[in-house]
Every structure is written in structure tokens, then in C-alpha cells.
Design a protein around this motif. Sequence first.
Motif, short mmCIF file in Angstrom:
data_model
loop_
_atom_site.label_atom_id
_atom_site.label_comp_id
_atom_site.label_asym_id
_atom_site.label_seq_id
_atom_site.Cartn_x
_atom_site.Cartn_y
_atom_site.Cartn_z
N PHE A 31 -0.24 5.04 -0.09
CA PHE A 31 -0.89 5.19 1.30
C PHE A 31 0.20 5.30 2.30
O PHE A 31 1.28 4.93 2.13
N ILE A 51 -3.33 3.72 5.46
CA ILE A 51 -3.64 2.25 6.14
C ILE A 51 -3.44 2.43 7.54
O ILE A 51 -2.63 3.23 8.02
N GLY A 68 -7.85 0.38 5.77
CA GLY A 68 -7.59 1.40 4.60
C GLY A 68 -8.60 2.69 4.51
O GLY A 68 -9.98 2.26 4.54
N PHE A 101 0.85 -1.20 0.06
CA PHE A 101 -0.09 0.13 0.07
C PHE A 101 0.84 1.22 0.12
O PHE A 101 0.39 2.33 -0.61
N TYR A 157 -9.25 6.02 1.96
CA TYR A 157 -8.86 7.04 0.91
C TYR A 157 -9.96 8.19 0.56
O TYR A 157 -11.13 7.51 0.50
#
Length: 337
Positions: free
Chosen positions: A119, A184, A208, A114, A210
Amino acid sequence: IQAEAIQKIEQVGELKELQDIKVAYLGKKGSLTGVLRGMGKLSKEERPVIGEIANKVRESITEAINLKSEKLERAALEKQLEKEAIDVTLPGRPVKVGGPHLLTKIVEEIEDLFIGMGFEVREGPEVETDYFNFEALNLPKGHPARDMQDTFYITNELLLRTHTSPVQARTMNEFDGGKPVKMICPGKVYRRDTDDATHSHQFTQIEGLYVDKNVRMSDLKGILDTFAKKMFGEEREIRLRPSFFPFTEPSVEMDISCKVCNGEGCSVCKGSGWIEILGAGMVHPNVLKMAGYDPEEYTGFAFGMGPERIAMLKYGVNDIRQFYTNDIRFLKQYHNA
Ligand code: FA5
């Protein structure tokens, strides 16, 4: 007396015996001491002559004893040194080397994947407030969906977090509705689940989140598909099934195909050929609003996966309890995995 004593001294093999000889000749009741004591009975002329002889005899016996004593001590020391000698050329005993736990490795592998997709990794507390674990996630007090996760309460307001989703709310709150979030969060979570082969009362999740302008469901699907293929191989497929979480709308559960193909053909794992590994969805507008984001401007997706289940799938571990019983034979198999 001198000749006799010296002969005995020479024959002696132990310090203890030497000491006995010393006592026998020179001690209070020793034979030489007897001679010296008897001097009183001698005539004036004899006394200095005999006295000199006796002193010489004493000196030579004392010297012989000292020499012998040194010799015996040296011999004893040498013997001891020989016994305690260390052969530095012998091979050493191997030192047992530890290694990261399989679960740690999986979590780090997922983190790397990730991070590679932009991330950042964040953390949150394991002892959580009711507000962040439930309310900020659109689960007000008395909401029936709270029953989905049996909770360990500490006080009315404090609990052991039942999932890593509170870190979504914490992060959005911190960012204050003003900027995108792409993070994350791995960590331990706790539920009053009964332990069995696939459930543990304490397990790991990786959350996670976003949030940005124009984040769509297809972005979620793309990220999860990339994750599955990087983690399990290019031949893997993902399937999203409709589901329900109060903090996402729409909500899905993701299954991964357990069809594995090689040169000899394909084999399908038991059951339907699909295994559930995570829950996900588009962040609910209420959750965005509570954290200060305008849902008209910002949208986002979130997911929560169980790395134990992922490790089980990837390495063929058939019982989740293996991760926690710390049987060295189990753990060692994965040191070089
Ligand atoms: C949740 O905990 C949601 N917070 C996930 C989520 C996050 C949904 C963000 C939407 C958006 P769920 O209870 O299904 O969902 O747990 C998620 C994953 O944790 C499961 O897919 C499973 O892999 C793992 N899991 C759940 N319970 C256990 C358990 N008792 N032992 C081991 N793993 C578990």
C-alpha cells in the motif's frame, strides 16, 4: 606627612578607603595641599627647598596610592574569578529528551505494516467539502445515514471531515478510473461526539482502499487478518460482523479477539472477548461509478480504523483522553515502547 600617608596606604584593605586617603592628603583640602598653599608665606630661599620636598612627597604618595590601587583591583578580580570559577569536571545536568507520541508511533507502525503489503501512504485535507465527505460516498444530501456522524460544519458546503473516507473518493478521482489503487491514509477526523473513555471529538483514523480487477471480500479478510496478527500477535483472531456503511456493500465491522494466551493459560478481556476496531466492506458500485471506475471491470475493498482504540488495546490504555491531555508522566512511559 609622607611616612604617615604611606603607612595608612599600606594598611588599607579596600579601594573606597584608598580613595578617602587620596582625598585626605592630595585633595583640595588635603594636608599636603595645605603645605603647598602655605608656600607663599615662606622666604625666597626656603620656597624652592620646601617646594621640592613637597613635590617629592606628593609623587611618592601618588605612586604608593597607584600601586596599592592596582594591587587591590587585582585582588578583587581574583576573588571574583575564584567565585565564578566553573568546574568543568562536574557532571552535567541531564537534558530532557522528548520522543514520539504513542499515537504517532502506532500510526507509523500501522503504516509500515501496510507499506509491507504494497500500500502507498496518501493524505487528504482536514477541512473537507460536503461533496467528498458525503456525496461522493453515496451519502446524498438528506440521507439519513449522515446522522451516523455528527458533523462540525464550517459553511453549508465546508466541514471538518468526519472520517478519512473522503480520501478514497479523492484518490479514485485523481486516478480517473483508469488504474488500480492501493493506498492507506492516516489523519485527524472530527465529530460532535461527547468525550468519554472511548470517544473523542477529535481522533485519528487510518483509511485503506484497494481497487483493482478481481478484488474480493476474501482479500479484505486476508489483509485484515494479517494486520491483526502482525499488530497484536499470532494468537489473535478476527471476526467480521455484518454492518452498514452507505459507501460499502456488503459492509462489516471487524472485531479482534482479546483472548491472550501465555505459558500459564489464557485470559479473556472483559465483555464478550471481542473488541471492535474498524469498519470495512466492498466499495459500493455507486462510489466506483462516481469516481469514474466501471464497477463491471473494477472491484475494491475499503476499511477505516481508529488507531487510538488499537493503541488502547495494545498498551492497555483505559481512557482515550490520555492521548490528548499530554500528561508527561503518561507520555514518557511509551518513549521506549
Ligand atoms: C467510519 O468512519 C467509516 N468511514 C469506516 C469505513 C471506512 C467503513 C471504509 C467502510 C469502509 P466508524 O464511524 O465506525 O466508521 O468509525 C471507524 C472507527 O473509528 C471505529 O471503529 C473506531 O475505532 C473509531 N472511532 C469512531 N468514533 C470514534 C470516536 N469518537 N473516538 C475515537 N475513535 C472513534
